[in-house]
Design an enzyme around this catalytic site. Structure first.
Site, PDB file in Angstrom:
ATOM      1  N   ARG A  62       0.852  -1.200   0.000  1.00 20.69           N
ATOM      2  CA  ARG A  62       0.000   0.000   0.000  1.00 20.69           C
ATOM      3  C   ARG A  62       0.881   1.241   0.000  1.00 20.69           C
ATOM      4  NH1 ARG A  62      -1.221   1.660   4.661  1.00 20.69           N
ATOM      5  NH2 ARG A  62      -1.914  -0.323   5.527  1.00 20.69           N
ATOM      6  N   TYR A 114     -16.881  16.754 -15.159  1.00 22.71           N
ATOM      7  CA  TYR A 114     -17.420  15.394 -15.085  1.00 22.71           C
ATOM      8  C   TYR A 114     -18.403  15.316 -13.908  1.00 22.71           C
ATOM      9  CZ  TYR A 114     -17.626  10.473 -13.920  1.00 22.71           C
ATOM     10  OH  TYR A 114     -18.068   9.218 -13.597  1.00 22.71           O
ATOM     11  N   ASP A 186      -7.736  19.309 -14.565  1.00 23.13           N
ATOM     12  CA  ASP A 186      -8.033  17.925 -14.939  1.00 23.13           C
ATOM     13  C   ASP A 186      -7.656  17.790 -16.411  1.00 23.13           C
ATOM     14  OD1 ASP A 186      -9.209  15.530 -15.804  1.00 23.13           O
ATOM     15  OD2 ASP A 186     -10.814  15.658 -14.308  1.00 23.13           O
ATOM     16  N   LYS A 211      -8.803   6.599 -18.880  1.00 20.83           N
ATOM     17  CA  LYS A 211      -9.184   7.077 -20.207  1.00 20.83           C
ATOM     18  C   LYS A 211      -8.015   6.961 -21.190  1.00 20.83           C
ATOM     19  CE  LYS A 211     -13.092   7.725 -18.215  1.00 20.83           C
ATOM     20  NZ  LYS A 211     -12.903   8.151 -16.873  1.00 20.83           N
TER      21      LYS A 211
HETATM   22  O1  P1T Z   1     -13.784   7.117 -13.555  1.00 21.12           O
HETATM   23  P1  P1T Z   1     -12.586   7.593 -12.820  1.00 21.12           P
HETATM   24  O2  P1T Z   1     -11.320   6.940 -13.238  1.00 21.12           O
HETATM   25  O3  P1T Z   1     -12.779   7.586 -11.331  1.00 21.12           O
HETATM   26  O4  P1T Z   1     -12.352   9.144 -13.246  1.00 21.12           O
HETATM   27  C1  P1T Z   1     -13.252  10.158 -12.969  1.00 21.12           C
HETATM   28  C2  P1T Z   1     -13.131  11.244 -14.006  1.00 21.12           C
HETATM   29  C3  P1T Z   1     -12.376  12.376 -13.723  1.00 21.12           C
HETATM   30  N1  P1T Z   1     -12.222  13.376 -14.623  1.00 21.12           N
HETATM   31  C4  P1T Z   1     -12.780  13.300 -15.841  1.00 21.12           C
HETATM   32  C5  P1T Z   1     -12.588  14.416 -16.808  1.00 21.12           C
HETATM   33  C6  P1T Z   1     -13.543  12.173 -16.197  1.00 21.12           C
HETATM   34  O5  P1T Z   1     -14.072  12.137 -17.431  1.00 21.12           O
HETATM   35  C7  P1T Z   1     -13.732  11.128 -15.263  1.00 21.12           C
HETATM   36  C8  P1T Z   1     -14.551   9.921 -15.574  1.00 21.12           C
HETATM   37  N2  P1T Z   1     -15.429  10.101 -16.659  1.00 21.12           N
HETATM   38  C9  P1T Z   1     -16.267   9.142 -17.158  1.00 21.12           C
HETATM   39  C10 P1T Z   1     -16.394   7.915 -16.649  1.00 21.12           C
HETATM   40  C11 P1T Z   1     -17.066   9.558 -18.327  1.00 21.12           C
HETATM   41  O6  P1T Z   1     -17.616   8.699 -19.051  1.00 21.12           O
HETATM   42  O7  P1T Z   1     -17.139  10.767 -18.587  1.00 21.12           O
END
Ligand code: P1T
Length: 395
Positions: A62, A114, A186, A211
């Site tokens: 961890r 988001y 972001d 992503k």
């Molecule tokens: O899903 P996660 O890895 O926890 O990330 C969150 C997140 C943070 N910032 C942006 C710009 C994002 O697009 C996302 C997650 N977005 C999606 C799952 C979506 O389909 O838009």
């Protein structure tokens, strides 16, 4: 191999190396025992100590794991950061950033982020005394008016999800710094292949590595890239709170990152063609893509990004029913949440990814459809959209 406590880029990837070289080499020296040219998946929860308290730099997984260190070193090198800290998801990474704050601190958040980011701050962190305002960050006067003596962070997402708004990171950084606040960017949509917010003045970059960085829709992860002192606090939280990525997840992400530059070039080329096609289609009432010259953020995007990315949103003439039918009618674009993988995805943000912002200032138009344009043959993607628009809007 560097230790978890000293994640400096190693000898094989120098700071002056090109982006694609850093993507393949930073943190990724051949493994010293066997010479393996890919970083191994260190699938272990603990590390044997030579004597009590005398260890290799790794004690418990961890706290640190060599596969995770390799990913963190590589991402820091790509963002031009002193250090990067990886998390189990993008939202876990964002949670760690919010935990740097104290009750009474104020955050100015873009009014187009988001949905899960907004849900986290509005429904979780406000319960612990964090205050948040949703502001159109493309209106610098509105940002000035929203700043208070307790504002600690301005939270920008550019291009934004799902409206593809483009924000002026240099201007926002200057405003934040003049008021004793820090700018968080972001960078999930642009990725460091197209935009490097730290060079524009941002203090922290957050990522959903789920992503484009992972790039193959096979892993969930997150990261924060920043200066040493802030990273040290985040690494404390990473260990104290425990939202860490497993070694296989770190490895998959690292594998994806190696091809980031070539993938982003192709995503951007395909998306430009898709956006142009949609802009000329009679069943489409509006297209949001920063590469279109009539996009309000086009000139700014051309300055702060090296290409315009793979995300395209559009509004369907005929309202929510037609938009929903279009989203359900594609063959190659899979109907799914998420984005940034090699395969194309289509979704309805109002009902899917951004459902949690319904009724708030962040609500998105009901006739909006979002595309994550993949790297397939673009003629096939255009034909797929043509057929779906015909099926969805002629009834
Ligand atoms: O899903 P996660 O890895 O926890 O990330 C969150 C997140 C943070 N910032 C942006 C710009 C994002 O697009 C996302 C997650 N977005 C999606 C799952 C979506 O389909 O838009």
């Amino acid at each position: 191999m560097t230790s978890s406590k000293d994640a400096a880029p190693d000898a094989t990837a120098a700071a002056g190396d090109g982006f694609a070289t850093r993507a393949i080499h930073a943190g990724q020296d051949p493994e010293p025992v066997t010479g393996a040219v890919t970083v191994p998946i260190f699938q272990t929860s603990t590390f044997a100590q030579r004597r009590v308290g005398e260890h290799t730099g790794y004690e418990y997984a961890r706290t640190g794991n060599p596969t995770r260190t390799a990913l963190e070193t590589c991402l820091a090198a790509l963002e031009g950061a002193e250090r990067c800290v990886a998390f189990a998801s993008g939202l876990a990474a964002e949670d760690a950033v919010f935990r740097l704050l104290s009750p009474g601190d104020h955050v100015i958040m873009a009014d187009d982020v988001y949905g899960g980011t907004w849900r986290q701050v509005a429904q979780v962190h406000t319960r612990f005394g964090i205050e948040v305002s949703a502001v159109d960050l493309s209106d610098l006067d509105a940002v000035r008016a929203a700043l208070t003596p307790t504002t600690r962070l301005i939270w920008a997402e550019t291009p934004s999800n799902p409206l593809l708004k483009v924000l002026d990171l240099s201007a926002l950084a200057a405003l934040a710094h003049a008021h004793g606040a820090r700018l968080v960017a972001d960078n999930t949509f642009a990725t460091p292949a197209l935009q490097q917010p730290l060079t524009l003045g941002a203090d922290l970059v957050v990522h959903s590595t789920t992503k484009y960085l992972g790039g193959h829709s096979d892993v969930v992860g997150g990261a924060v890239c920043t200066d040493h002192a802030t990273a040290e606090q985040l690494a404390f939280l990473q260990n104290a709170v425990g939202a860490v990525p497993g070694p296989f997840d770190a490895w998959l992400t690292l594998r994806g990152v190696k091809t980031l530059e070539v993938r982003m070039a192709r995503h951007s080329e395909n998306a430009a063609q898709v956006a142009a096609f949609l802009a000329g289609h009679p069943a489409v009432s509006a297209v949001a893509y920063p590469g279109l010259t009539d996009h309000p953020g086009h000139a700014l995007a051309a300055r702060q990004m090296s290409a315009f990315g793979g995300m395209v949103s559009f509004r369907v003439a005929g309202g929510v029913e037609a938009a929903t039918r279009v989203a359900e009618s594609t063959r190659l674009f899979f109907l799914a949440e998420s984005l940034g993988g090699v395969e194309s995805l289509i979704e309805h943000p109002g009902i899917m990814t951004h459902a949690s912002v319904a009724g708030t200032a962040l609500e998105v138009p009901p006739d909006l459809v979002r595309l994550s344009v993949g790297i397939e043959s673009v003629t096939d993607l255009l034909a797929d959209l043509e057929a779906a628009l015909a099926a969805g809007t002629t009834r």
